[in-house]
Design an enzyme around this catalytic site. Structure first.
Site, short mmCIF file in Angstrom:
data_model
loop_
_atom_site.label_atom_id
_atom_site.label_comp_id
_atom_site.label_asym_id
_atom_site.label_seq_id
_atom_site.Cartn_x
_atom_site.Cartn_y
_atom_site.Cartn_z
N CYS A 65 0.83 -1.21 0.00
CA CYS A 65 0.00 0.00 0.00
C CYS A 65 0.87 1.26 0.00
CB CYS A 65 -0.92 0.00 1.22
SG CYS A 65 -2.08 1.40 1.22
N CYS A 69 -0.70 5.19 6.74
CA CYS A 69 -1.52 5.08 7.96
C CYS A 69 -0.73 4.36 9.05
CB CYS A 69 -2.81 4.35 7.66
SG CYS A 69 -3.75 5.05 6.28
N CYS A 72 -1.48 0.68 10.42
CA CYS A 72 -1.72 -0.41 9.46
C CYS A 72 -0.46 -1.18 9.13
CB CYS A 72 -2.35 0.16 8.19
SG CYS A 72 -2.80 -1.12 7.00
N CYS A 109 -17.16 -9.06 3.57
CA CYS A 109 -16.51 -7.76 3.38
C CYS A 109 -15.28 -7.96 2.52
CB CYS A 109 -16.14 -7.16 4.73
SG CYS A 109 -17.56 -6.92 5.82
N CYS A 142 -20.09 -6.21 1.17
CA CYS A 142 -19.60 -4.88 1.48
C CYS A 142 -18.21 -4.75 0.88
CB CYS A 142 -19.55 -4.66 2.99
SG CYS A 142 -18.91 -3.04 3.50
N CYS A 202 -20.95 2.26 5.75
CA CYS A 202 -20.35 1.60 6.92
C CYS A 202 -19.10 2.39 7.27
CB CYS A 202 -20.01 0.16 6.57
SG CYS A 202 -19.08 -0.73 7.83
N ARG A 272 -20.49 -2.79 15.47
CA ARG A 272 -19.75 -4.03 15.27
C ARG A 272 -18.45 -3.99 16.05
NH1 ARG A 272 -18.57 -4.08 9.70
NH2 ARG A 272 -20.80 -4.46 9.51
#
Length: 392
Positions: A65, A69, A72, A109, A142, A202, A272
């Site tokens: 990626c 962040c 992560c 998901c 999702c 979401c 959740r």
């Protein structure tokens, strides 16, 4: 406790608590914790009964990626020893999803690392959605693909996606402290794009990154304003090789207070318990089911979760029941309001301070850091992207 009676009454009426009341929940003492859980539990049961919705993650593309962040393990510069692989083929993703559905999940998901999808990526995910729904027509799907460009949310909906996940993660004021390659406003824009396209929005948060109580309340109030159907509450998993690897700021008690505060502020949405519940709630996980009505089954994106069978036994032992594929997750007023018009088979929708007496949080001393439990953090080596059977 007058505070809790007030919050229950407001929750049953869908009335927004004051910021002072929300902060006071985070400032309650351990002696009052069971009272807080019981009060928030009344609100949870009023809107969702004793049902627990199961969701299953499929990591379509792991690592690699370009975003930075801090939380992560897939970030730019991460030295975490995670699985790294490019896009799964639709049939591979469908097989991975099937394991979760067999375990009782009603939502899949589909997640991919990266800043956001290209149009070709949207085509890939569209093919994957078709492959999954060809095998199980009633499944909810999702997508979580990062920042969306104009028109991409509409294309995902046309392909059969039911929801889109994009978390705010933390308050606007502190967002630049955890990420510099995109902005808080970028994230808000993507949630709004998903909502405008008719996808169920979401969006949630990550707790445990060193934020203040005020930051937690800020982000939850921002979520309430965005009005997602689902609010995932993640507890930071401090993975070695990431900038936040030493942030062990959570205790089981603080996690329960955070979940209770979210329930009071967002009484009628799907709350959740997402990543990190095994690491930080530990043996208190069953108690948290009184606050949240949804969990992820099995493993997460790059780390392992509790065994799927243990999740099912935990739900049953705590006196709850797994929500069936034909049951509607959201209360009728939300499910019929248009915010969840694209649900599959009528199903639901997706992703401290220690103080006394429930007073308003002010100069309350910060909680003692939790003991580092690196023994509970295991990098995922099974399931999607491997030849080993998934945990579901």
């Amino acid at each position: 406790m007058d505070l809790l009676n007030t919050l229950v009454d407001k929750g049953l009426r869908r009335e927004l608590p004051t910021r002072e009341e929300a902060l006071a929940v985070l400032a309650t003492s351990d002696d009052d914790l069971l009272d807080v859980v019981a009060a928030a539990g009344k609100v949870r049961r009023h809107w969702f009964g004793r049902r627990v919705k199961l969701n299953y993650l499929v990591n379509l593309k792991s690592g690699l990626c370009p975003e930075d962040c801090s939380y992560c393990s897939q970030r730019l510069g991460s030295t975490a020893g995670i699985l790294k692989y490019t896009w799964l083929k639709p049939d591979e993703a469908s097989r991975a999803a099937a394991a979760g559905l067999a375990g009782g999940a009603k939502r899949v998901c589909l997640v991919a690392s990266g800043r956001g999808p290209t149009d070709r990526d949207v085509d890939r995910v569209s093919e994957t959605i078709k492959a999954i729904k060809d095998q199980n027509e009633s499944v909810e799907v999702c997508a979580c693909l990062g920042l969306l460009s104009d028109g991409q949310a509409e294309r995902l909906r046309e392909a059969g996606a039911d929801a889109y996940n994009h978390n705010l993660n933390t308050s606007e004021e502190t967002y630049a402290d955890i990420t510099t390659t995109h902005t808080y406003a970028d994230r808000v824009d993507t949630v709004r794009k998903a909502h405008a396209a008719g996808l169920s929005a979401c969006s949630g948060l990550i707790a445990g990154m060193g934020e203040s109580d005020e930051d937690l309340v800020d982000v939850v109030y921002s979520l309430r304003e965005l009005d997602p159907d689902s609010v995932p509450v993640n507890f930071l998993i401090p993975v070695e090789g990431t900038p936040l690897a030493k942030e062990w700021n959570l205790t089981p008690q603080r996690c329960l207070r955070i979940l209770a505060m979210v329930r009071f502020v967002c009484p009628d949405v799907e709350v959740r318990i997402a990543g990190g519940r095994e690491v930080h709630l530990r043996s208190m996980q069953p108690l948290a089911l009184n606050l949240a009505n949804s969990i992820f089954l099995g493993d997460y994106l790059t780390t392992e979760g509790q065994a799927g069978q243990a999740d099912l036994e935990m739900i049953a032992d705590a006196g709850f029941e797994v929500e069936g594929a034909g049951e509607v997750t959201l209360p009728e007023h939300r499910a019929s309001a248009g915010c969840a018009s694209h649900e599959a088979a009528g199903g639901g929708v997706c992703g401290s301070h220690e103080g006394g007496g429930g007073g308003v949080c002010g100069s309350v001393p910060a909680a003692q850091p939790n003991e580092a439990r690196t023994d509970l953090v295991a990098v995922r080596r099974r399931g999607a992207g491997t030849d080993l059977a998934p945990n579901a």
